[in-house]
Design a protein around this motif. Structure first.
Motif, PDB file in Angstrom:
ATOM      1  N   LYS A 300      -2.759   3.005  -0.477  1.00 28.54           N
ATOM      2  CA  LYS A 300      -2.707   2.223  -1.712  1.00 28.54           C
ATOM      3  C   LYS A 300      -3.059   3.076  -2.924  1.00 28.54           C
ATOM      4  O   LYS A 300      -2.423   2.977  -3.970  1.00 28.54           O
ATOM      5  CB  LYS A 300      -3.642   1.026  -1.620  1.00 28.54           C
ATOM      6  CG  LYS A 300      -3.587   0.161  -2.863  1.00 28.54           C
ATOM      7  CD  LYS A 300      -4.311  -1.150  -2.659  1.00 28.54           C
ATOM      8  CE  LYS A 300      -4.446  -1.912  -3.949  1.00 28.54           C
ATOM      9  NZ  LYS A 300      -5.689  -1.609  -4.654  1.00 28.54           N
ATOM     10  N   SER A 301      -4.060   3.953  -2.778  1.00 23.74           N
ATOM     11  CA  SER A 301      -4.424   4.754  -3.952  1.00 23.74           C
ATOM     12  C   SER A 301      -3.341   5.799  -4.253  1.00 23.74           C
ATOM     13  O   SER A 301      -3.060   6.092  -5.417  1.00 23.74           O
ATOM     14  CB  SER A 301      -5.802   5.400  -3.773  1.00 23.74           C
ATOM     15  OG  SER A 301      -5.773   6.235  -2.651  1.00 23.74           O
ATOM     16  N   GLN A 302      -2.709   6.339  -3.204  1.00 23.01           N
ATOM     17  CA  GLN A 302      -1.582   7.261  -3.440  1.00 23.01           C
ATOM     18  C   GLN A 302      -0.441   6.521  -4.144  1.00 23.01           C
ATOM     19  O   GLN A 302       0.202   7.044  -5.052  1.00 23.01           O
ATOM     20  CB  GLN A 302      -1.060   7.825  -2.112  1.00 23.01           C
ATOM     21  CG  GLN A 302      -1.961   8.870  -1.495  1.00 23.01           C
ATOM     22  CD  GLN A 302      -1.507   9.230  -0.073  1.00 23.01           C
ATOM     23  OE1 GLN A 302      -0.931   8.408   0.641  1.00 23.01           O
ATOM     24  NE2 GLN A 302      -1.764  10.478   0.315  1.00 23.01           N
ATOM     25  N   LEU A 303      -0.203   5.290  -3.703  1.00 21.32           N
ATOM     26  CA  LEU A 303       0.870   4.508  -4.318  1.00 21.32           C
ATOM     27  C   LEU A 303       0.578   4.222  -5.776  1.00 21.32           C
ATOM     28  O   LEU A 303       1.474   4.278  -6.619  1.00 21.32           O
ATOM     29  CB  LEU A 303       1.039   3.182  -3.576  1.00 21.32           C
ATOM     30  CG  LEU A 303       1.998   3.193  -2.406  1.00 21.32           C
ATOM     31  CD1 LEU A 303       1.930   1.866  -1.676  1.00 21.32           C
ATOM     32  CD2 LEU A 303       3.435   3.459  -2.873  1.00 21.32           C
ATOM     33  N   GLU A 304      -0.671   3.928  -6.045  1.00 29.89           N
ATOM     34  CA  GLU A 304      -1.044   3.640  -7.426  1.00 29.89           C
ATOM     35  C   GLU A 304      -0.738   4.862  -8.303  1.00 29.89           C
ATOM     36  O   GLU A 304      -0.132   4.741  -9.377  1.00 29.89           O
ATOM     37  CB  GLU A 304      -2.527   3.278  -7.498  1.00 29.89           C
ATOM     38  CG  GLU A 304      -2.959   2.872  -8.884  1.00 29.89           C
ATOM     39  CD  GLU A 304      -4.463   2.580  -8.970  1.00 29.89           C
ATOM     40  OE1 GLU A 304      -5.087   2.278  -7.940  1.00 29.89           O
ATOM     41  OE2 GLU A 304      -4.989   2.675 -10.089  1.00 29.89           O
ATOM     42  N   THR A 305      -1.110   6.033  -7.812  1.00 26.39           N
ATOM     43  CA  THR A 305      -0.847   7.272  -8.548  1.00 26.39           C
ATOM     44  C   THR A 305       0.656   7.487  -8.713  1.00 26.39           C
ATOM     45  O   THR A 305       1.148   7.812  -9.793  1.00 26.39           O
ATOM     46  CB  THR A 305      -1.464   8.464  -7.787  1.00 26.39           C
ATOM     47  OG1 THR A 305      -2.829   8.156  -7.542  1.00 26.39           O
ATOM     48  CG2 THR A 305      -1.339   9.756  -8.561  1.00 26.39           C
ATOM     49  N   PHE A 306       1.366   7.276  -7.618  1.00 28.26           N
ATOM     50  CA  PHE A 306       2.812   7.485  -7.605  1.00 28.26           C
ATOM     51  C   PHE A 306       3.522   6.541  -8.587  1.00 28.26           C
ATOM     52  O   PHE A 306       4.396   6.960  -9.364  1.00 28.26           O
ATOM     53  CB  PHE A 306       3.318   7.254  -6.176  1.00 28.26           C
ATOM     54  CG  PHE A 306       4.810   7.210  -6.036  1.00 28.26           C
ATOM     55  CD1 PHE A 306       5.574   8.363  -6.086  1.00 28.26           C
ATOM     56  CD2 PHE A 306       5.470   5.988  -5.849  1.00 28.26           C
ATOM     57  CE1 PHE A 306       6.956   8.303  -5.962  1.00 28.26           C
ATOM     58  CE2 PHE A 306       6.847   5.923  -5.721  1.00 28.26           C
ATOM     59  CZ  PHE A 306       7.585   7.089  -5.776  1.00 28.26           C
ATOM     60  N   LEU A 307       3.119   5.286  -8.568  1.00 25.82           N
ATOM     61  CA  LEU A 307       3.775   4.302  -9.439  1.00 25.82           C
ATOM     62  C   LEU A 307       3.451   4.560 -10.907  1.00 25.82           C
ATOM     63  O   LEU A 307       4.286   4.354 -11.781  1.00 25.82           O
ATOM     64  CB  LEU A 307       3.367   2.878  -9.051  1.00 25.82           C
ATOM     65  CG  LEU A 307       3.948   2.354  -7.742  1.00 25.82           C
ATOM     66  CD1 LEU A 307       3.292   1.037  -7.341  1.00 25.82           C
ATOM     67  CD2 LEU A 307       5.464   2.169  -7.842  1.00 25.82           C
ATOM     68  N   LYS A 308       2.218   5.010 -11.157  1.00 25.99           N
ATOM     69  CA  LYS A 308       1.858   5.292 -12.549  1.00 25.99           C
ATOM     70  C   LYS A 308       2.580   6.540 -13.061  1.00 25.99           C
ATOM     71  O   LYS A 308       2.903   6.621 -14.245  1.00 25.99           O
ATOM     72  CB  LYS A 308       0.354   5.526 -12.667  1.00 25.99           C
ATOM     73  CG  LYS A 308      -0.462   4.256 -12.674  1.00 25.99           C
ATOM     74  CD  LYS A 308      -1.916   4.646 -12.741  1.00 25.99           C
ATOM     75  CE  LYS A 308      -2.812   3.455 -12.936  1.00 25.99           C
ATOM     76  NZ  LYS A 308      -4.217   3.879 -12.822  1.00 25.99           N
ATOM     77  N   ALA A 309       2.803   7.500 -12.163  1.00 33.13           N
ATOM     78  CA  ALA A 309       3.418   8.765 -12.599  1.00 33.13           C
ATOM     79  C   ALA A 309       4.904   8.578 -12.895  1.00 33.13           C
ATOM     80  O   ALA A 309       5.423   9.082 -13.885  1.00 33.13           O
ATOM     81  CB  ALA A 309       3.217   9.832 -11.529  1.00 33.13           C
ATOM     82  N   GLY A 310       5.621   7.832 -12.024  1.00 33.24           N
ATOM     83  CA  GLY A 310       7.062   7.726 -12.203  1.00 33.24           C
ATOM     84  C   GLY A 310       7.703   9.100 -12.223  1.00 33.24           C
ATOM     85  O   GLY A 310       7.091  10.098 -11.819  1.00 33.24           O
ATOM     86  N   ALA A 311       8.915   9.189 -12.707  1.00 34.62           N
ATOM     87  CA  ALA A 311       9.623  10.467 -12.802  1.00 34.62           C
ATOM     88  C   ALA A 311      10.797  10.276 -13.748  1.00 34.62           C
ATOM     89  O   ALA A 311      11.266   9.146 -13.926  1.00 34.62           O
ATOM     90  CB  ALA A 311      10.112  10.903 -11.422  1.00 34.62           C
ATOM     91  N   PRO A 312      11.269  11.371 -14.332  1.00 33.58           N
ATOM     92  CA  PRO A 312      12.454  11.220 -15.183  1.00 33.58           C
ATOM     93  C   PRO A 312      13.661  10.809 -14.341  1.00 33.58           C
ATOM     94  O   PRO A 312      13.724  11.118 -13.149  1.00 33.58           O
ATOM     95  CB  PRO A 312      12.669  12.626 -15.764  1.00 33.58           C
ATOM     96  CG  PRO A 312      11.421  13.379 -15.476  1.00 33.58           C
ATOM     97  CD  PRO A 312      10.798  12.756 -14.266  1.00 33.58           C
ATOM     98  N   SER A 313      14.601  10.129 -14.948  1.00 40.61           N
ATOM     99  CA  SER A 313      15.846   9.834 -14.239  1.00 40.61           C
ATOM    100  C   SER A 313      16.522  11.144 -13.868  1.00 40.61           C
ATOM    101  O   SER A 313      16.466  12.125 -14.611  1.00 40.61           O
ATOM    102  CB  SER A 313      16.788   9.022 -15.129  1.00 40.61           C
ATOM    103  OG  SER A 313      18.083   9.017 -14.556  1.00 40.61           O
ATOM    104  N   THR A 314      17.139  11.161 -12.692  1.00 44.32           N
ATOM    105  CA  THR A 314      17.818  12.377 -12.230  1.00 44.32           C
ATOM    106  C   THR A 314      19.326  12.287 -12.424  1.00 44.32           C
ATOM    107  O   THR A 314      20.068  13.156 -11.977  1.00 44.32           O
ATOM    108  CB  THR A 314      17.526  12.584 -10.736  1.00 44.32           C
ATOM    109  OG1 THR A 314      17.779  11.353 -10.061  1.00 44.32           O
ATOM    110  CG2 THR A 314      16.073  12.996 -10.522  1.00 44.32           C
ATOM    111  N   LEU A 315      19.768  11.222 -13.058  1.00 39.52           N
ATOM    112  CA  LEU A 315      21.217  11.040 -13.197  1.00 39.52           C
ATOM    113  C   LEU A 315      21.785  11.956 -14.286  1.00 39.52           C
ATOM    114  O   LEU A 315      21.533  11.776 -15.466  1.00 39.52           O
ATOM    115  CB  LEU A 315      21.504   9.570 -13.541  1.00 39.52           C
ATOM    116  CG  LEU A 315      22.964   9.134 -13.539  1.00 39.52           C
ATOM    117  CD1 LEU A 315      23.571   9.295 -12.159  1.00 39.52           C
ATOM    118  CD2 LEU A 315      23.087   7.673 -13.981  1.00 39.52           C
ATOM    119  N   ARG A 316      22.509  12.977 -13.847  1.00 36.91           N
ATOM    120  CA  ARG A 316      23.165  13.908 -14.782  1.00 36.91           C
ATOM    121  C   ARG A 316      24.597  14.088 -14.310  1.00 36.91           C
ATOM    122  O   ARG A 316      24.814  14.475 -13.167  1.00 36.91           O
ATOM    123  CB  ARG A 316      22.508  15.297 -14.733  1.00 36.91           C
ATOM    124  CG  ARG A 316      21.053  15.355 -15.083  1.00 36.91           C
ATOM    125  CD  ARG A 316      20.826  15.478 -16.589  1.00 36.91           C
ATOM    126  NE  ARG A 316      19.403  15.419 -16.876  1.00 36.91           N
ATOM    127  CZ  ARG A 316      18.690  14.290 -16.912  1.00 36.91           C
ATOM    128  NH1 ARG A 316      19.267  13.134 -16.706  1.00 36.91           N
ATOM    129  NH2 ARG A 316      17.398  14.322 -17.167  1.00 36.91           N
TER     130      ARG A 316
END
Ligand code: C2O
Length: 475
Positions: A300-316
């Motif tokens: 759960k704590s890893q998920l919290e970090t992961f969800l808060k971080a997000g990532a740029p869209s990779t669609l190019r």
């Protein structure tokens, strides 16, 4: 912001919940063995008897809301008007806005019935393709007489079938999975809205196909509305949490606030997109809607970090191939657009292991005044018609419209026809054709077939697409 400080969902409420259910009610988070409070379980409506307390509470809550004066923010009409006046569609706010909308609706249902264990059920359209039976009892507050379909009409597997849903969940980019920025990322892949695959296909099709209230922006007047939207939310949870795909981290998305909702006491609230992304960790959970019942691979704590971080869209798009402009065809005509491109253009992309995707971009698509049809895409099937089954190996996907008559008529009438853009990943269909020899001519032709929904003729309607392209996207 800390997950525990999300407005209205304090750790205090959490702890209360834990002591109330006792140690036996404490769930273990898969992969992490962390104890967390039992969040209310949003269940598959197909697993509930009509006498189930969840159904009883839902009916009682809807009846209570319908009995309230339209000026009351907790009334049925006010709740639907929130949607009519504010719902974002065809853009990246679609998922978080509707998530908050459901969360407050669920809290209002609890408050008005006193059933604090209530969690909104969802309609798993993949396993049960007809609108659930509880919505068809004409004496129930869950009934809506404006629907065009009947109790026995099944939704098209091309919108909601297992293969379609699996291919949508298999998309790893947020824009292609959900929807893009209002003007398209970098302002360049469409001009008129940007429907990704979840919104442009199952979501829009369910609205248009059910018809009546559901085909309009007042769709929450039909109590069924909340259950496919809960399915959409379940699929987003599956995509972002169970499968670990990042949401976008653009501050223009995460820091967006919504001020459109009312809490269960009728007070207006201000909420953010960033918090919407975290809600399923804290506020509710789902009975699995993915047939493979995946569970998160992170604590759960890893998920919290992961969800808060997000990532740029990779669609190019590294390459864009124009297929045509000003494409028109009438609904019911077999006429469809055929544009040929050389197969070698795709290079190694057709190998199953390829990281690149071929995306059909339909841009500046006129939103029809009556949305009585949807569009099927076929590859190398230039004689495709409304009768061509989607089991045909050339079938590549579907998309549909969702809009509102009133948006076109006024209060401020639109001077130009509203337009929308769609992204459809045609890679799986191309790979299948390549394996089965369907590309041996060395060319690919794209056909678009407008198909009327059940019980609708749509004869005078036309499909007008401003620009059609194939984009090669590198992930
Ligand atoms: Cu804002 Cu399915 O609707």
């Amino acid at each position: 912001m800390n997950i525990e400080s999300i407005r209205g969902f304090s750790r205090r409420d959490f702890v209360k919940g834990v002591s109330a259910v006792g140690a036996a009610g404490v769930a273990f988070w898969a992969g992490g063995c962390e104890q967390i409070a039992q969040r209310p379980m949003r269940r598959n409506i197909a697993n509930l008897m009509p006498s189930d307390p969840i159904i009883q509470t839902y009916k009682a809550a809807v009846a209570a809301m319908k009995a309230r004066s339209p000026s009351d923010p907790l009334s049925w009409v006010s709740q639907a008007s929130i949607h009519n006046n504010h719902c974002p569609h065809g853009c990246w706010f679609f998922l978080p806005w509707h998530r908050w909308y459901l969360v407050y609706f669920e809290r209002i249902c609890r408050k008005l019935t006193g059933d604090n264990s209530f969690a909104l059920p969802y309609w798993n359209w993949t396993s049960h393709r007809t609108v659930p039976d509880v919505f068809w009892d004409t004496s129930s507050p869950l009934y809506d007489s404006t629907r065009v379909i009947t109790q026995s009409d099944p939704a098209d597997p091309g919108w909601v079938g297992p293969a379609t849903i699996e291919s949508i969940l298999g998309v790893t980019d947020f824009f292609l999975f959900a929807s893009g920025t209002p003007g398209g990322p970098n302002g360049n892949f469409h001009r008129g809205g940007s429907y990704g695959m979840l919104e442009g296909n199952p979501h829009n099709n369910i609205h248009g196909w059910v018809g009546g209230d559901m085909a309009t922006f007042m769709s929450p007047l039909d109590a069924v509305f909340w259950t496919p939207h809960n399915m959409i939310d379940c699929l987003w949870v599956d995509w972002s949490i169970n499968r670990g795909n990042p949401n976008v981290n653009d501050p223009a998305w995460t820091s967006q606030t919504f001020t459109d909702f009312f809490d269960e006491n009728g007070n207006p609230v201000t909420v953010t997109v960033a918090d919407a992304a975290l809600l399923p960790l804290l506020d509710y959970q789902f009975e699995p809607c993915d047939p493979q019942a995946r569970t998160p691979q992170m604590s759960k704590s890893q998920l919290e970090t992961f969800l808060k971080a997000g990532a740029p869209s990779t669609l190019r798009f590294t390459r864009r191939l124009e297929l045509g402009t000003s494409i028109r065809s009438m609904v019911g005509e077999t006429a469809s657009r055929e544009t040929k491109i050389q197969v070698q253009t795709f290079g190694t992309l057709l190998e199953a292991s390829a990281k690149s995707r071929v995306v059909l971009i339909a841009d500046d698509v006129e939103v029809p005044h009556r949305r009585d049809y949807f569009v099927r895409v076929f590859l190398n099937k230039t004689d495709a018609s409304g009768q061509t089954p989607i089991t045909d190996s050339h079938y590549a996907g579907s998309f549909a419209f969702f809009s509102d008559e009133s948006a076109m008529k006024g209060p401020i009438p639109m001077t130009t026809q509203p337009k929308a853009g769609y992204l459809i990943d045609v890679t799986p269909a191309l790979q299948k054709l390549s394996r089965t020899g369907g590309l041996s001519s060395g060319e690919v032709a794209i056909s678009l077939v407008p198909v009327p929904y059940a019980h609708r003729k749509a004869t005078a309607e036309r499909l007008v697409i401003g620009r059609l392209e194939l984009g090669i996207a590198q992930f």
